[in-house]
Write a protein that holds these residues in place. Structure first.
Motif, PDB file in Angstrom:
ATOM      1  N   ARG A  47      -2.036  -5.412   2.665  1.00  0.00           N
ATOM      2  CA  ARG A  47      -0.583  -5.252   2.533  1.00  0.00           C
ATOM      3  C   ARG A  47      -0.186  -3.935   1.890  1.00  0.00           C
ATOM      4  O   ARG A  47       0.894  -3.410   2.156  1.00  0.00           O
ATOM      5  N   ILE A  48      -1.000  -3.407   1.013  1.00  0.00           N
ATOM      6  CA  ILE A  48      -0.708  -2.138   0.356  1.00  0.00           C
ATOM      7  C   ILE A  48      -1.945  -1.256   0.412  1.00  0.00           C
ATOM      8  O   ILE A  48      -3.048  -1.724   0.726  1.00  0.00           O
ATOM      9  N   ALA A  49      -1.765   0.031   0.126  1.00  0.00           N
ATOM     10  CA  ALA A  49      -2.882   0.974   0.124  1.00  0.00           C
ATOM     11  C   ALA A  49      -2.579   2.074  -0.880  1.00  0.00           C
ATOM     12  O   ALA A  49      -1.407   2.392  -1.124  1.00  0.00           O
ATOM     13  N   PRO A  50      -3.627   2.662  -1.472  1.00  0.00           N
ATOM     14  CA  PRO A  50      -3.395   3.761  -2.404  1.00  0.00           C
ATOM     15  C   PRO A  50      -2.939   5.007  -1.673  1.00  0.00           C
ATOM     16  O   PRO A  50      -3.363   5.299  -0.559  1.00  0.00           O
ATOM     17  N   ASP A  51      -2.034   5.742  -2.310  1.00  0.00           N
ATOM     18  CA  ASP A  51      -1.537   7.024  -1.803  1.00  0.00           C
ATOM     19  C   ASP A  51      -1.588   7.982  -2.977  1.00  0.00           C
ATOM     20  O   ASP A  51      -0.615   8.155  -3.702  1.00  0.00           O
ATOM     21  N   GLY A  52      -2.763   8.589  -3.189  1.00  0.00           N
ATOM     22  CA  GLY A  52      -2.986   9.350  -4.416  1.00  0.00           C
ATOM     23  C   GLY A  52      -3.015   8.379  -5.573  1.00  0.00           C
ATOM     24  O   GLY A  52      -3.788   7.422  -5.585  1.00  0.00           O
ATOM     25  N   ASP A  53      -2.159   8.625  -6.581  1.00  0.00           N
ATOM     26  CA  ASP A  53      -2.085   7.690  -7.699  1.00  0.00           C
ATOM     27  C   ASP A  53      -0.929   6.712  -7.514  1.00  0.00           C
ATOM     28  O   ASP A  53      -0.523   6.018  -8.444  1.00  0.00           O
ATOM     29  N   ARG A  54      -0.423   6.640  -6.296  1.00  0.00           N
ATOM     30  CA  ARG A  54       0.684   5.746  -5.985  1.00  0.00           C
ATOM     31  C   ARG A  54       0.236   4.602  -5.073  1.00  0.00           C
ATOM     32  O   ARG A  54      -0.846   4.651  -4.485  1.00  0.00           O
ATOM     33  N   ILE A  55       1.092   3.609  -4.974  1.00  0.00           N
ATOM     34  CA  ILE A  55       0.826   2.441  -4.150  1.00  0.00           C
ATOM     35  C   ILE A  55       1.885   2.379  -3.062  1.00  0.00           C
ATOM     36  O   ILE A  55       3.090   2.423  -3.350  1.00  0.00           O
ATOM     37  N   ALA A  56       1.444   2.283  -1.805  1.00  0.00           N
ATOM     38  CA  ALA A  56       2.369   2.227  -0.676  1.00  0.00           C
ATOM     39  C   ALA A  56       2.210   0.908   0.059  1.00  0.00           C
ATOM     40  O   ALA A  56       1.087   0.428   0.262  1.00  0.00           O
ATOM     41  N   VAL A  57       3.319   0.316   0.456  1.00  0.00           N
ATOM     42  CA  VAL A  57       3.290  -0.891   1.275  1.00  0.00           C
ATOM     43  C   VAL A  57       3.019  -0.468   2.719  1.00  0.00           C
ATOM     44  O   VAL A  57       3.750   0.353   3.282  1.00  0.00           O
ATOM     45  N   VAL A  58       1.969  -1.023   3.309  1.00  0.00           N
ATOM     46  CA  VAL A  58       1.613  -0.683   4.685  1.00  0.00           C
ATOM     47  C   VAL A  58       1.844  -1.857   5.631  1.00  0.00           C
ATOM     48  O   VAL A  58       1.875  -1.672   6.853  1.00  0.00           O
ATOM     49  N   MET A  59       1.995  -3.073   5.097  1.00  0.00           N
ATOM     50  CA  MET A  59       2.291  -4.247   5.910  1.00  0.00           C
ATOM     51  C   MET A  59       3.084  -5.231   5.055  1.00  0.00           C
ATOM     52  O   MET A  59       2.518  -5.886   4.178  1.00  0.00           O
ATOM     53  N   PRO A  60       4.389  -5.334   5.272  1.00  0.00           N
ATOM     54  CA  PRO A  60       5.212  -6.184   4.407  1.00  0.00           C
ATOM     55  C   PRO A  60       5.127  -7.677   4.725  1.00  0.00           C
ATOM     56  O   PRO A  60       5.782  -8.470   4.056  1.00  0.00           O
ATOM     57  N   ARG A  77      10.833  -3.279  -1.797  1.00  0.00           N
ATOM     58  CA  ARG A  77      12.201  -2.884  -2.121  1.00  0.00           C
ATOM     59  C   ARG A  77      12.273  -1.502  -2.749  1.00  0.00           C
ATOM     60  O   ARG A  77      13.342  -0.879  -2.735  1.00  0.00           O
ATOM     61  N   ARG A  78      11.161  -1.040  -3.306  1.00  0.00           N
ATOM     62  CA  ARG A  78      11.176   0.303  -3.890  1.00  0.00           C
ATOM     63  C   ARG A  78      11.477   1.357  -2.820  1.00  0.00           C
ATOM     64  O   ARG A  78      12.021   2.412  -3.115  1.00  0.00           O
ATOM     65  N   GLY A  79      11.051   1.097  -1.595  1.00  0.00           N
ATOM     66  CA  GLY A  79      11.354   2.001  -0.492  1.00  0.00           C
ATOM     67  C   GLY A  79      10.433   3.197  -0.376  1.00  0.00           C
ATOM     68  O   GLY A  79      10.383   3.859   0.654  1.00  0.00           O
ATOM     69  N   SER A  80       9.705   3.513  -1.418  1.00  0.00           N
ATOM     70  CA  SER A  80       8.764   4.630  -1.393  1.00  0.00           C
ATOM     71  C   SER A  80       7.593   4.284  -2.302  1.00  0.00           C
ATOM     72  O   SER A  80       7.707   3.409  -3.167  1.00  0.00           O
ATOM     73  N   PRO A  81       6.448   4.934  -2.097  1.00  0.00           N
ATOM     74  CA  PRO A  81       5.278   4.625  -2.934  1.00  0.00           C
ATOM     75  C   PRO A  81       5.595   4.760  -4.417  1.00  0.00           C
ATOM     76  O   PRO A  81       6.315   5.664  -4.848  1.00  0.00           O
ATOM     77  N   VAL A  82       5.050   3.848  -5.207  1.00  0.00           N
ATOM     78  CA  VAL A  82       5.298   3.820  -6.641  1.00  0.00           C
ATOM     79  C   VAL A  82       3.986   4.101  -7.375  1.00  0.00           C
ATOM     80  O   VAL A  82       2.909   3.674  -6.931  1.00  0.00           O
ATOM     81  N   ARG A  83       4.068   4.846  -8.445  1.00  0.00           N
ATOM     82  CA  ARG A  83       2.862   5.122  -9.231  1.00  0.00           C
ATOM     83  C   ARG A  83       2.324   3.821  -9.795  1.00  0.00           C
ATOM     84  O   ARG A  83       3.077   3.008 -10.342  1.00  0.00           O
ATOM     85  N   ALA A  84       1.018   3.632  -9.676  1.00  0.00           N
ATOM     86  CA  ALA A  84       0.389   2.400 -10.147  1.00  0.00           C
ATOM     87  C   ALA A  84       0.647   2.189 -11.629  1.00  0.00           C
ATOM     88  O   ALA A  84       0.896   1.062 -12.083  1.00  0.00           O
TER      89      ALA A  84
END
Length: 233
Positions: A47-60, A77-84
């Motif tokens: 459902r999510i994957a790392p994007d650098g030091d951030r977390i991105a939703v890849v399958m909601p 709901r954040r709409g963009s990757p959030v720092r872990a």
């Protein structure tokens, strides 16, 4: 997500439960660890994957686990990757109690009501099937003892156990020093678990304001927290 497999937050909480006192070790850092464990479980579920030091939703799409799906929806709901580190350091009121209540409904623990000083109500939790806790602990012990790279779930569990300070609870005293060191070293075997574990330690060390570059695997930290007098505060 089927219920035939225990989730990493559930296993982390079972590891932290003291079989004698019914309290949870490292209660304050454990709350952070449970939030981090949700991220790892969602990543393993795709459902999510790392994007650098951030977390991105890849399958909601929901997983079928209400607690995980609540976290997934908040991330979406954040709409963009959030720092872990920002996610883990955010308010997580009642998360530990949510999982304790869940484990009780599943029959893995039972609540024991009591009083402190004959006045203050307390609730402690005892494992109903100690074989489950022994199996979880055995996986960590095997990974530590054999040196064979563990599966991703066990590696992530080990990373989180180290990050929240459970090493001294699982392997106490001078005789447990080498096991604690090897537990820390297991952090390198799962990238997502390592990212989350370092974020947990950063929050505890007050480093959430600074972006983390490539984390050095196996860097020890000293999480705060001590044995709780009761699982419910």
């Amino acid at each position: 997500m089927g219920r035939s497999r225990r989730t990493i937050p559930e296993e982390l909480l079972l590891l932290a439960l003291d079989p004698t006192t019914g309290t949870t070790a490292q209660p304050q850092s454990l709350d952070l660890g449970l939030a981090g464990a949700q991220l790892v479980e969602l990543a393993l579920a795709g459902r999510i994957a790392p994007d650098g030091d951030r977390i991105a939703v890849v399958m909601p799409r929901p997983t079928g686990d209400p607690t995980l799906d609540s976290a997934l929806e908040l991330l979406r709901r954040r709409g963009s990757p959030v720092r872990a580190v920002h996610w883990i350091g955010g308010p997580r009121l009642g998360l530990r109690q949510t999982y304790l209540s869940h484990l009780e409904r599943c029959g893995m623990v039972h609540a024991v009501e009591g009083q402190m000083c004959g006045v203050l109500p307390t609730t402690r939790y005892q494992a109903t099937d100690t074989a489950i806790s022994r199996e979880i602990r055995s996986r960590l012990d095997n990974a530590i003892r054999t040196g064979v790279p563990p599966d991703p779930r066990t590696a992530a569990l080990a990373a989180l156990a180290h990050a929240v300070g459970l090493g001294k609870h699982l392997y106490p005293g001078n005789e447990g020093r080498s096991s604690r060191s090897r537990l820390r070293d297991l952090i390198r075997h799962d990238p997502m678990g390592g990212l989350v574990a370092h974020a947990v330690m950063d929050v505890q060390n007050g480093a959430a304001a600074q972006p983390r570059r490539a984390p050095a695997a196996g860097v020890p930290a000293q999480p705060r927290g001590s044995m709780a007098r009761a699982a419910v505060h």
